[in-house]
Design a protein around this motif. Structure first.
Motif, short mmCIF file in Angstrom:
data_model
loop_
_atom_site.label_atom_id
_atom_site.label_comp_id
_atom_site.label_asym_id
_atom_site.label_seq_id
_atom_site.Cartn_x
_atom_site.Cartn_y
_atom_site.Cartn_z
N THR A 100 57.62 10.94 80.80
CA THR A 100 57.35 11.24 79.40
C THR A 100 56.86 12.68 79.30
O THR A 100 55.76 13.00 79.75
CB THR A 100 56.29 10.25 78.84
N LYS A 101 57.70 13.54 78.79
CA LYS A 101 57.30 14.93 78.55
C LYS A 101 58.21 15.54 77.50
O LYS A 101 59.31 15.03 77.25
CB LYS A 101 57.28 15.75 79.85
N PRO A 102 57.75 16.62 76.84
CA PRO A 102 58.55 17.19 75.76
C PRO A 102 59.98 17.56 76.21
O PRO A 102 60.19 17.99 77.35
CB PRO A 102 57.76 18.44 75.36
N PHE A 103 60.93 17.41 75.30
CA PHE A 103 62.35 17.65 75.56
C PHE A 103 62.57 19.01 76.22
O PHE A 103 63.35 19.15 77.16
CB PHE A 103 63.11 17.59 74.22
N THR A 104 61.88 20.03 75.74
CA THR A 104 62.10 21.39 76.22
C THR A 104 61.51 21.64 77.61
O THR A 104 61.73 22.69 78.21
CB THR A 104 61.48 22.42 75.24
N GLU A 105 60.76 20.69 78.14
CA GLU A 105 60.12 20.87 79.45
C GLU A 105 60.77 20.04 80.56
O GLU A 105 60.32 20.07 81.71
CB GLU A 105 58.63 20.53 79.35
N ILE A 106 61.80 19.26 80.23
CA ILE A 106 62.45 18.42 81.26
C ILE A 106 63.16 19.33 82.27
O ILE A 106 63.93 20.21 81.90
CB ILE A 106 63.51 17.48 80.60
N SER A 107 62.91 19.08 83.56
CA SER A 107 63.53 19.90 84.61
C SER A 107 64.73 19.15 85.21
O SER A 107 64.84 17.92 85.06
CB SER A 107 62.52 20.15 85.72
N PRO A 108 65.61 19.87 85.94
CA PRO A 108 66.70 19.18 86.64
C PRO A 108 66.18 18.11 87.61
O PRO A 108 66.79 17.05 87.75
CB PRO A 108 67.41 20.32 87.39
N ALA A 109 65.02 18.38 88.24
CA ALA A 109 64.45 17.38 89.16
C ALA A 109 64.03 16.12 88.41
O ALA A 109 64.22 15.00 88.91
CB ALA A 109 63.26 17.98 89.91
N ASP A 110 63.47 16.28 87.21
CA ASP A 110 63.11 15.11 86.39
C ASP A 110 64.36 14.28 86.10
O ASP A 110 64.37 13.06 86.21
CB ASP A 110 62.50 15.54 85.04
N TRP A 111 65.40 14.99 85.67
CA TRP A 111 66.66 14.33 85.31
C TRP A 111 67.19 13.52 86.50
O TRP A 111 67.53 12.34 86.37
CB TRP A 111 67.68 15.39 84.85
N GLU A 112 67.25 14.17 87.67
CA GLU A 112 67.77 13.49 88.88
C GLU A 112 66.92 12.28 89.24
O GLU A 112 67.45 11.22 89.59
CB GLU A 112 67.78 14.46 90.08
N ALA A 113 65.59 12.44 89.17
CA ALA A 113 64.70 11.34 89.58
C ALA A 113 64.92 10.11 88.70
O ALA A 113 64.96 8.98 89.21
CB ALA A 113 63.24 11.80 89.48
N ILE A 114 65.07 10.32 87.42
CA ILE A 114 65.21 9.18 86.51
C ILE A 114 66.61 8.59 86.60
O ILE A 114 66.79 7.37 86.72
CB ILE A 114 64.87 9.59 85.05
N LEU A 115 67.62 9.46 86.54
CA LEU A 115 69.00 8.94 86.53
C LEU A 115 69.34 8.24 87.84
O LEU A 115 70.10 7.27 87.85
CB LEU A 115 70.00 10.06 86.22
N SER A 116 68.78 8.71 88.96
CA SER A 116 69.15 8.08 90.24
C SER A 116 68.64 6.65 90.31
O SER A 116 69.40 5.73 90.62
CB SER A 116 68.66 8.92 91.43
N LEU A 117 67.38 6.41 89.99
CA LEU A 117 66.86 5.04 90.07
C LEU A 117 67.31 4.19 88.87
O LEU A 117 67.79 3.07 89.04
CB LEU A 117 65.33 5.05 90.12
#
Ligand SMILES: NC(=O)c1ccc[n+]([C@@H]2O[C@H](COP(=O)([O-])OP(=O)(O)OC[C@H]3O[C@@H](n4cnc5c(N)ncnc54)[C@H](O)[C@@H]3O)[C@@H](O)[C@H]2O)c1
Length: 264
Positions: A100-117
């Motif tokens: 949970t963090k603001p849209f403009t602060e999402i990093s590629p690592a955040d994206w990978e971590a969530i989408l992978s699991l």
């Protein structure tokens, strides 16, 4: 609710992320329904206590410690169930996490971590369970825990909402692909459930809003037509239904269990 198969052999269910929250309630519920239940989780301590809870109620159970963000671990976990009990009748893809963090602060690592699991693992666990079910030629059940976030998006949980929308899509594709094998695939979209995940989310939202976590949660609950959070048991009851013989004609559906906060 009776077990999936009404022959003399105990049907086998796998529940991922089963050490606490929705997964734990689901494991207890499916054991009460007559399934032998494999509980899979990353957290070894809480996993042991969840397995004890099932065993104390005379449930047949096994603990599988695995990090399901790794596809090798997904493979190993499902193979272990087959080695232990020689069959697999139901898979509940429940393990998930959010950021949970603001849209403009999402990093590629955040994206990978969530989408992978939250998405990739759901697809490949479903694929592997389906292969096992097809090999036995028996009826099967797959239930994916999505979220109402996957219906309407979230300003502060964009990768999570994308993953959960993907889970609904994978559910429908798998339902179409597996229907001829008498394997049903359905999703559940919980709303706000009384678990550790919800408490973590409101700690973060509270900081953004400048209010207490209790106040952040109270505002959210105030929007729920039925006026309360879901309990993990409310979600487990829906999983139990999808895994029951009564649900044999239902596939490719996404059921909101959300007190009416989302109606589409
Ligand atoms: N709590 C809610 O309000 C809510 C709402 C909608 C959907 N959901 C979904 O329901 C599911 C369960 O949520 P919850 O609230 O019970 O969460 P929770 O955080 O209380 O429990 C999640 C469990 O999954 C396990 N887990 C996490 N990462 C894992 C990994 N890599 N490998 C194996 N296990 C792992 C954790 O150890 C934990 O036991 C999730 O998919 C979540 O997205 C929850």
């Amino acid at each position: 609710m009776g077990p999936l198969r009404q022959d003399a052999v105990t049907p086998v269910a796998v529940v991922t992320g089963a050490a606490q929250g929705i997964g734990r309630a689901t494991a207890v519920r499916l054991a009460a329904d007559g399934f032998a239940v494999a509980l899979v989780d990353l957290n070894a301590d809480t996993l042991e206590s969840a397995v004890r809870e099932v065993a104390e109620r005379d449930g047949k159970t096994v603990a599988i410690h695995a990090d399901l963000a790794s596809l090798d671990e997904v493979t190993r976990a499902i193979e272990q169930v087959q080695t232990t009990w020689g069959r697999l009748d139901a898979l509940v893809n429940n393990a998930g996490r959010e950021i949970t963090k603001p849209f403009t602060e999402i990093s590629p690592a955040d994206w990978e971590a969530i989408l992978s699991l939250d998405l990739r693992t759901v697809f490949f666990a479903t694929q592997q369970a389906a292969r096992a079910m097809i090999a036995r030629g028996a009826e099967g059940r797959i239930v994916n825990i999505a979220s109402i976030a996957g219906r309407s998006g979230r300003s502060d949980q964009a990768p999570y909402a994308a993953a959960k929308a993907g889970v609904i899509s994978v559910t429908r594709s798998a339902a179409r692909a597996l229907a001829t094998h008498r394997i049903t695939v359905n999703a559940i979209c919980p709303g706000i459930v009384d678990t550790a995940m919800t408490r973590r989310i409101h700690e973060r939202r509270a900081r953004e809003l400048g209010v207490s976590p209790e106040e952040s949660l109270r505002r959210m609950v105030g929007r729920i037509p039925l006026g309360r959070m879901a309990s993990p048991d409310d979600v487990a009851a829906a999983v139990s239904f999808f895994c029951s013989p009564q649900a044999s004609y239902i596939t490719g559906q996404a059921l909101n269990v959300c007190g009416g906060i989302e109606m589409d």
